[in-house]
Write a protein that holds these residues in place. Structure first.
Motif, PDB file in Angstrom:
ATOM      1  N   ILE A 201       0.819  -1.207   0.000  1.00 14.18           N
ATOM      2  CA  ILE A 201       0.000   0.000   0.000  1.00 14.18           C
ATOM      3  C   ILE A 201       0.854   1.259   0.000  1.00 14.18           C
ATOM      4  N   VAL A 202       0.215   2.368  -0.311  1.00 16.39           N
ATOM      5  CA  VAL A 202       0.883   3.675  -0.336  1.00 16.39           C
ATOM      6  C   VAL A 202       1.004   4.198   1.086  1.00 16.39           C
ATOM      7  N   THR A 203       2.200   4.584   1.471  1.00 18.82           N
ATOM      8  CA  THR A 203       2.445   5.134   2.804  1.00 18.82           C
ATOM      9  C   THR A 203       2.572   6.657   2.727  1.00 18.82           C
ATOM     10  N   PRO A 204       2.499   7.335   3.873  1.00 15.80           N
ATOM     11  CA  PRO A 204       2.657   8.803   3.841  1.00 15.80           C
ATOM     12  C   PRO A 204       3.981   9.257   3.243  1.00 15.80           C
ATOM     13  N   ASP A 205       5.081   8.601   3.594  1.00 16.19           N
ATOM     14  CA  ASP A 205       6.377   8.999   3.037  1.00 16.19           C
ATOM     15  C   ASP A 205       6.428   8.784   1.528  1.00 16.19           C
ATOM     16  N   MET A 206       5.763   7.756   1.049  1.00 17.63           N
ATOM     17  CA  MET A 206       5.744   7.498  -0.388  1.00 17.63           C
ATOM     18  C   MET A 206       4.921   8.550  -1.122  1.00 17.63           C
ATOM     19  N   HIS A 207       3.736   8.846  -0.616  1.00 22.84           N
ATOM     20  CA  HIS A 207       2.876   9.777  -1.345  1.00 22.84           C
ATOM     21  C   HIS A 207       3.345  11.220  -1.209  1.00 22.84           C
ATOM     22  N   ARG A 208       3.958  11.556  -0.080  1.00 23.65           N
ATOM     23  CA  ARG A 208       4.405  12.935   0.123  1.00 23.65           C
ATOM     24  C   ARG A 208       5.360  13.373  -0.988  1.00 23.65           C
ATOM     25  N   ILE A 209       6.136  12.435  -1.514  1.00 22.37           N
ATOM     26  CA  ILE A 209       7.059  12.736  -2.615  1.00 22.37           C
ATOM     27  C   ILE A 209       6.291  13.299  -3.812  1.00 22.37           C
ATOM     28  N   HIS A 210       5.080  12.812  -4.012  1.00 24.28           N
ATOM     29  CA  HIS A 210       4.255  13.258  -5.132  1.00 24.28           C
ATOM     30  C   HIS A 210       3.893  14.745  -5.020  1.00 24.28           C
ATOM     31  N   HIS A 211       3.997  15.314  -3.828  1.00 18.29           N
ATOM     32  CA  HIS A 211       3.664  16.729  -3.613  1.00 18.29           C
ATOM     33  C   HIS A 211       4.902  17.624  -3.626  1.00 18.29           C
ATOM     34  N   SER A 212       6.038  17.087  -4.012  1.00 13.04           N
ATOM     35  CA  SER A 212       7.269  17.869  -4.099  1.00 13.04           C
ATOM     36  C   SER A 212       7.176  18.908  -5.216  1.00 13.04           C
ATOM     37  N   VAL A 213       7.918  19.993  -5.065  1.00 11.82           N
ATOM     38  CA  VAL A 213       7.963  21.007  -6.117  1.00 11.82           C
ATOM     39  C   VAL A 213       8.830  20.551  -7.296  1.00 11.82           C
ATOM     40  N   ILE A 214       9.647  19.516  -7.091  1.00 12.94           N
ATOM     41  CA  ILE A 214      10.497  19.005  -8.168  1.00 12.94           C
ATOM     42  C   ILE A 214       9.645  18.188  -9.127  1.00 12.94           C
ATOM     43  N   HIS A 215       9.682  18.541 -10.404  1.00  8.80           N
ATOM     44  CA  HIS A 215       8.769  17.972 -11.387  1.00  8.80           C
ATOM     45  C   HIS A 215       8.833  16.452 -11.468  1.00  8.80           C
ATOM     46  N   ARG A 216      10.026  15.887 -11.528  1.00  6.66           N
ATOM     47  CA  ARG A 216      10.128  14.432 -11.693  1.00  6.66           C
ATOM     48  C   ARG A 216       9.611  13.693 -10.461  1.00  6.66           C
ATOM     49  N   GLU A 217       9.589  14.343  -9.321  1.00  4.54           N
ATOM     50  CA  GLU A 217       9.035  13.714  -8.123  1.00  4.54           C
ATOM     51  C   GLU A 217       7.516  13.831  -8.099  1.00  4.54           C
ATOM     52  N   THR A 218       7.003  14.993  -8.523  1.00  2.00           N
ATOM     53  CA  THR A 218       5.555  15.136  -8.633  1.00  2.00           C
ATOM     54  C   THR A 218       4.990  14.157  -9.655  1.00  2.00           C
ATOM     55  N   ASP A 219       5.773  13.897 -10.691  1.00  2.00           N
ATOM     56  CA  ASP A 219       5.358  12.996 -11.764  1.00  2.00           C
ATOM     57  C   ASP A 219       5.641  11.539 -11.391  1.00  2.00           C
ATOM     58  N   SER A 220       5.324  11.168 -10.166  1.00  2.00           N
ATOM     59  CA  SER A 220       5.542   9.802  -9.692  1.00  2.00           C
ATOM     60  C   SER A 220       4.622   9.541  -8.506  1.00  2.00           C
ATOM     61  N   ASN A 221       4.556   8.287  -8.095  1.00  2.00           N
ATOM     62  CA  ASN A 221       3.793   7.882  -6.904  1.00  2.00           C
ATOM     63  C   ASN A 221       2.344   8.370  -6.960  1.00  2.00           C
ATOM     64  N   TYR A 222       1.631   7.930  -7.997  1.00  2.00           N
ATOM     65  CA  TYR A 222       0.258   8.359  -8.222  1.00  2.00           C
ATOM     66  C   TYR A 222      -0.769   7.557  -7.421  1.00  2.00           C
ATOM     67  N   GLY A 223      -0.370   6.464  -6.828  1.00  2.00           N
ATOM     68  CA  GLY A 223      -1.320   5.588  -6.153  1.00  2.00           C
ATOM     69  C   GLY A 223      -1.977   6.224  -4.947  1.00  2.00           C
ATOM     70  N   PHE A 224      -3.210   5.793  -4.683  1.00  2.00           N
ATOM     71  CA  PHE A 224      -3.914   6.217  -3.471  1.00  2.00           C
ATOM     72  C   PHE A 224      -3.926   5.105  -2.432  1.00  2.00           C
ATOM     73  N   TYR A 225      -4.130   3.872  -2.879  1.00  2.00           N
ATOM     74  CA  TYR A 225      -4.162   2.756  -1.925  1.00  2.00           C
ATOM     75  C   TYR A 225      -3.094   1.715  -2.258  1.00  2.00           C
ATOM     76  N   LEU A 226      -3.236   1.006  -3.362  1.00  2.00           N
ATOM     77  CA  LEU A 226      -2.258  -0.016  -3.721  1.00  2.00           C
ATOM     78  C   LEU A 226      -1.038   0.625  -4.375  1.00  2.00           C
ATOM     79  N   SER A 227       0.141   0.167  -3.972  1.00  2.00           N
ATOM     80  CA  SER A 227       1.386   0.718  -4.532  1.00  2.00           C
ATOM     81  C   SER A 227       1.825  -0.024  -5.785  1.00  2.00           C
ATOM     82  N   VAL A 228       1.161  -1.107  -6.125  1.00  2.00           N
ATOM     83  CA  VAL A 228       1.602  -1.965  -7.219  1.00  2.00           C
ATOM     84  C   VAL A 228       1.565  -1.252  -8.570  1.00  2.00           C
TER      85      VAL A 228
END
Length: 283
Positions: A201-228
């Motif tokens: 599953i998606v954890t807070p540390d995993m999803h928080r990366i998606h909210h980074s100001v760095i474009h390549r980090e925002t463009d990743s970790n799109y999952g809400f529940y399953l990380s697969v």
């Protein structure tokens, strides 16, 4: 069993319970020291949450579970075409149909999230979510009303197209709300536990990366529940470039500071504001 009032109460109670738990953990075990606290951000975030909830109830009173009931009762969807009648009294056919329904709904939400970054029009709307200067439990439901309505239409269409078990749709709706709050929560998990949970599953540390100001980090970790899905489609990022503490959240100085305003947040999709978008251009 599926009286609408009971479903609404169940969903409200589950959301209230998980939100209260995450809020308490954020106070006691914060992952990041917030530069912009709750008093500055929460009024706007809660204003958006309440407005979204009101509009969905007014425009789509039937809800996702109601659509699932309609689909099963009328023999709509892929499961009906495949010969599944909606009978869950036989545990194995019902369990398999429910599992497939849950997985495909989670994939549909992942795809919708990806599209909200890749399609310029959808990104304009989705910026409201990313404009928050911090990530915590309220960010999970900080969305523009237009995005919430479009999201309901998409999810409803998938529910009807599948015609899967009503129970699976109800469980998915509850899990989706709970996992969204959990994955956005500003809580500190032991590193080993975080890495272990990420296999499923998606954890807070995993999803928080998606909210980074760095474009390549925002463009990743799109999952809400399953990380697969992120691992499967190559959009997984394990750690932020500047670390969890040094990572900057939001969309940069041209937009993020003004996003604490409720009127400005509502206006974001309609304004040409300098700043990057995931399509690679500025607007």
């Amino acid at each position: 069993m599926f009286e609408q009032i009971d479903i609404n109460l169940l969903r409200m109670a589950s959301f209230a319970g998980i939100f209260l738990l995450m809020a308490l953990l954020e106070a006691g075990l914060p992952r990041r020291e917030l530069r912009n606290g709750r008093l500055k951000r929460w009024p706007t975030n809660w204003g958006l949450i309440l407005l979204d909830s009101l509009l969905v109830r007014l425009i789509f009173p039937i809800g996702g579970v109601g659509l699932a009931l309609l689909a099963v009762d009328n023999g709509w969807g892929l499961f009906a075409l495949a010969g599944w009648t909606g009978d869950t009294s036989r545990i194995w056919p019902g369990l398999v149909a429910g599992l497939i329904t849950f997985l495909l709904l989670d994939l549909a939400v992942w795809f919708q999230h990806l599209a909200s970054h890749k399609v310029p029009l959808f990104w304009r709307i989705h910026r409201v979510h990313h404009a928050d200067s911090e990530v915590d439990a309220t960010t999970a439901l900080r969305f523009h009303p237009v995005e919430i309505l479009l999201s309901f239409v998409w999810k409803g269409a998938v529910i009807v197209a599948l015609g899967g078990p009503v129970e699976a749709v109800l469980i998915f709706e509850i899990v989706l709300n709970a996992s969204a709050v959990f994955s956005h929560a500003n809580i500190r998990l032991p590193l080993r536990l975080d890495r272990l949970l990420r296999f499923a599953i998606v954890t807070p540390d995993m999803h928080r990366i998606h909210h980074s100001v760095i474009h390549r980090e925002t463009d990743s970790n799109y999952g809400f529940y399953l990380s697969v899905w992120d691992r499967l489609f190559g959009t997984y990022t394990e750690d932020p470039e500047k670390g969890q503490q040094g990572m900057e959240i939001g969309l940069g100085p041209s937009l993020t500071p003004r996003a604490h305003s409720f009127p400005f947040s509502l206006a974001i999709p309609f304004l040409n504001i300098p700043g990057r978008r995931n399509g690679g251009k500025d607007q």
